[in-house]
Motif scaffolding. Structure first.
Motif, PDB file in Angstrom:
ATOM      1  N   LYS A 131      12.182  66.210  46.460  1.00  0.00           N
ATOM      2  CA  LYS A 131      11.377  64.985  46.500  1.00  0.00           C
ATOM      3  C   LYS A 131       9.890  65.316  46.293  1.00  0.00           C
ATOM      4  O   LYS A 131       9.197  64.668  45.518  1.00  0.00           O
ATOM      5  N   ALA A 132       9.430  66.365  46.975  1.00  0.00           N
ATOM      6  CA  ALA A 132       8.018  66.762  46.877  1.00  0.00           C
ATOM      7  C   ALA A 132       7.673  67.238  45.465  1.00  0.00           C
ATOM      8  O   ALA A 132       6.605  66.942  44.941  1.00  0.00           O
ATOM      9  N   LEU A 133       8.605  67.979  44.839  1.00  0.00           N
ATOM     10  CA  LEU A 133       8.350  68.512  43.497  1.00  0.00           C
ATOM     11  C   LEU A 133       8.308  67.412  42.428  1.00  0.00           C
ATOM     12  O   LEU A 133       7.649  67.561  41.400  1.00  0.00           O
ATOM     13  N   CYS A 134       9.026  66.325  42.688  1.00  0.00           N
ATOM     14  CA  CYS A 134       9.128  65.260  41.675  1.00  0.00           C
ATOM     15  C   CYS A 134       8.303  64.027  42.036  1.00  0.00           C
ATOM     16  O   CYS A 134       8.485  62.969  41.426  1.00  0.00           O
ATOM     17  N   VAL A 135       7.411  64.147  43.011  1.00  0.00           N
ATOM     18  CA  VAL A 135       6.647  62.988  43.483  1.00  0.00           C
ATOM     19  C   VAL A 135       5.791  62.367  42.374  1.00  0.00           C
ATOM     20  O   VAL A 135       5.548  61.161  42.357  1.00  0.00           O
ATOM     21  N   PHE A 136       5.330  63.177  41.421  1.00  0.00           N
ATOM     22  CA  PHE A 136       4.529  62.662  40.305  1.00  0.00           C
ATOM     23  C   PHE A 136       5.352  62.549  39.018  1.00  0.00           C
ATOM     24  O   PHE A 136       4.813  62.495  37.925  1.00  0.00           O
ATOM     25  N   GLY A 137       6.671  62.566  39.165  1.00  0.00           N
ATOM     26  CA  GLY A 137       7.541  62.513  37.980  1.00  0.00           C
ATOM     27  C   GLY A 137       7.953  63.908  37.549  1.00  0.00           C
ATOM     28  O   GLY A 137       7.686  64.903  38.224  1.00  0.00           O
ATOM     29  N   GLY A 138       8.610  63.969  36.410  1.00  0.00           N
ATOM     30  CA  GLY A 138       9.097  65.264  35.919  1.00  0.00           C
ATOM     31  C   GLY A 138      10.533  65.505  36.365  1.00  0.00           C
ATOM     32  O   GLY A 138      11.019  64.897  37.318  1.00  0.00           O
ATOM     33  N   ASP A 139      11.212  66.417  35.665  1.00  0.00           N
ATOM     34  CA  ASP A 139      12.609  66.724  35.985  1.00  0.00           C
ATOM     35  C   ASP A 139      12.703  67.524  37.272  1.00  0.00           C
ATOM     36  O   ASP A 139      11.776  68.252  37.634  1.00  0.00           O
ATOM     37  N   ASP A 140      13.853  67.394  37.936  1.00  0.00           N
ATOM     38  CA  ASP A 140      14.119  68.195  39.127  1.00  0.00           C
ATOM     39  C   ASP A 140      14.372  69.638  38.679  1.00  0.00           C
ATOM     40  O   ASP A 140      15.323  69.899  37.939  1.00  0.00           O
ATOM     41  N   PRO A 141      13.513  70.584  39.088  1.00  0.00           N
ATOM     42  CA  PRO A 141      13.674  71.967  38.610  1.00  0.00           C
ATOM     43  C   PRO A 141      14.750  72.755  39.363  1.00  0.00           C
ATOM     44  O   PRO A 141      15.114  73.857  38.957  1.00  0.00           O
ATOM     45  N   LEU A 142      15.245  72.194  40.482  1.00  0.00           N
ATOM     46  CA  LEU A 142      16.242  72.917  41.284  1.00  0.00           C
ATOM     47  C   LEU A 142      17.652  72.578  40.829  1.00  0.00           C
ATOM     48  O   LEU A 142      17.972  71.427  40.540  1.00  0.00           O
ATOM     49  N   ARG A 143      18.469  73.603  40.793  1.00  0.00           N
ATOM     50  CA  ARG A 143      19.846  73.451  40.311  1.00  0.00           C
ATOM     51  C   ARG A 143      20.794  73.716  41.463  1.00  0.00           C
ATOM     52  O   ARG A 143      20.659  74.709  42.185  1.00  0.00           O
ATOM     53  N   THR A 144      21.762  72.826  41.652  1.00  0.00           N
ATOM     54  CA  THR A 144      22.816  73.048  42.649  1.00  0.00           C
ATOM     55  C   THR A 144      23.996  73.706  41.940  1.00  0.00           C
ATOM     56  O   THR A 144      24.476  73.191  40.935  1.00  0.00           O
ATOM     57  N   VAL A 145      24.413  74.849  42.463  1.00  0.00           N
ATOM     58  CA  VAL A 145      25.555  75.567  41.866  1.00  0.00           C
ATOM     59  C   VAL A 145      26.731  75.403  42.809  1.00  0.00           C
ATOM     60  O   VAL A 145      26.724  75.945  43.924  1.00  0.00           O
ATOM     61  N   ARG A 146      27.696  74.611  42.405  1.00  0.00           N
ATOM     62  CA  ARG A 146      28.824  74.281  43.276  1.00  0.00           C
ATOM     63  C   ARG A 146      29.496  75.513  43.864  1.00  0.00           C
ATOM     64  O   ARG A 146      29.832  76.448  43.141  1.00  0.00           O
ATOM     65  N   GLY A 147      29.642  75.503  45.181  1.00  0.00           N
ATOM     66  CA  GLY A 147      30.316  76.589  45.866  1.00  0.00           C
ATOM     67  C   GLY A 147      29.508  77.872  45.966  1.00  0.00           C
ATOM     68  O   GLY A 147      29.972  78.866  46.524  1.00  0.00           O
ATOM     69  N   ALA A 148      28.280  77.874  45.413  1.00  0.00           N
ATOM     70  CA  ALA A 148      27.465  79.116  45.424  1.00  0.00           C
ATOM     71  C   ALA A 148      26.120  78.918  46.119  1.00  0.00           C
ATOM     72  O   ALA A 148      25.722  79.749  46.915  1.00  0.00           O
ATOM     73  N   TYR A 200      21.887  77.430  45.462  1.00  0.00           N
ATOM     74  CA  TYR A 200      20.813  76.778  44.711  1.00  0.00           C
ATOM     75  C   TYR A 200      20.032  77.797  43.897  1.00  0.00           C
ATOM     76  O   TYR A 200      19.943  78.964  44.277  1.00  0.00           O
ATOM     77  N   ALA A 201      19.429  77.295  42.820  1.00  0.00           N
ATOM     78  CA  ALA A 201      18.593  78.161  41.975  1.00  0.00           C
ATOM     79  C   ALA A 201      17.461  77.344  41.380  1.00  0.00           C
ATOM     80  O   ALA A 201      17.555  76.108  41.286  1.00  0.00           O
ATOM     81  N   LEU A 202      16.399  78.027  40.981  1.00  0.00           N
ATOM     82  CA  LEU A 202      15.301  77.396  40.266  1.00  0.00           C
ATOM     83  C   LEU A 202      15.537  77.577  38.776  1.00  0.00           C
ATOM     84  O   LEU A 202      15.601  78.704  38.291  1.00  0.00           O
ATOM     85  N   GLY A 203      15.650  76.453  38.067  1.00  0.00           N
ATOM     86  CA  GLY A 203      15.813  76.529  36.602  1.00  0.00           C
ATOM     87  C   GLY A 203      17.238  76.798  36.177  1.00  0.00           C
ATOM     88  O   GLY A 203      18.102  77.153  36.964  1.00  0.00           O
TER      89      GLY A 203
END
Length: 229
Positions: A207-224, A226-229
């Motif tokens: 939420k904080a990273l996208c407060v001014f717009g832009g894509d969510d840079p965090l990726r959820t990896v199912r069963g594993a 989180y990652a950046l990018g």
């Protein structure tokens, strides 16, 4: 307790020497995890994911050189900096240590001040934020010294936990962190926090990273995790 402090895994079979080193490392602001033999070291590496390993060469059963060889052949531990301690001053031994994958080689008896400097030098590579480096990824900039985060030059407001989470991701872009690894790195091993707490703080960070717009840079990896990018 947060783990802003970088973690050093100290592997030394001589109790007196281990205590002196641990004392000095802690005085320098490091979090120290101790192992008295090679087998214990390999178990602890998986548990604590240290930022730097200080490893004695001469140990019974499993030598430091064998521990180093095993860690450097595994993809998940290959990048961990290893400083080898050895009483072997011959050039052939030093070369063997470095060829096995050690990132640095310190000959006993050594100056504690010099060893601390070498640990910090390795940290600049493994956890640059702990030595005040500005981290940048895409249009996100994190200044570890001033505790400020910018996205496209706009200042973002992050809580302390979200700041530590983002620091962890920005030091290793693309790497997938499990919830357990994030708990260890951000909250610390010494306190109990439910893994669902990680998801809550990831949500806040997004939420904080996208407060001014832009894509969510965090990726959820199912069963594993989180990652950046």
């Amino acid at each position: 307790m947060s783990t802003d402090r970088p973690t050093v895994l100290l592997v030394e079979d001589e109790p007196a020497q281990r205590e002196v080193l641990a004392y000095n490392l802690e005085a320098e602001g490091f979090r120290v995890v101790q192992a008295s033999n090679g087998e214990e070291a390999l178990v602890l590496v998986d548990e604590v994911s240290p930022d730097v390993i200080v490893l004695d060469w001469m140990m019974p059963h499993l030598s430091g050189i064998e521990v180093c060889r095993q860690l450097k052949t595994r993809p998940e531990t290959r990048e961990m900096p290893i400083i080898m301690l050895s009483a072997r001053s011959e050039e052939v031994d030093r070369v063997r240590g470095l060829e096995t994958g050690a990132d640095d080689y310190v000959i006993k008896p050594y100056s504690v001040v010099e060893l601390m400097a070498r640990v910090r030098a390795q940290l600049r590579r493994s956890r640059p934020a702990t030595v005040g480096v500005v981290l940048e990824w895409d249009n996100i900039r994190l200044d570890a010294e001033t505790h400020r985060v910018y996205r496209a030059d706009k200042v973002l407001k992050l809580g302390p936990t979200e700041f530590r989470l983002l620091t962890t991701f920005m030091e290793k872009p693309g790497r997938v962190f499990s919830r357990e690894q994030l708990l260890d790195r951000v909250w610390g091993r010494d306190i109990y926090v439910d893994t669902r707490t990680v998801d809550v703080h990831i949500g806040r960070l997004r939420k904080a990273l996208c407060v001014f717009g832009g894509d969510d840079p965090l990726r959820t990896v199912r069963g594993a995790g989180y990652a950046l990018g």
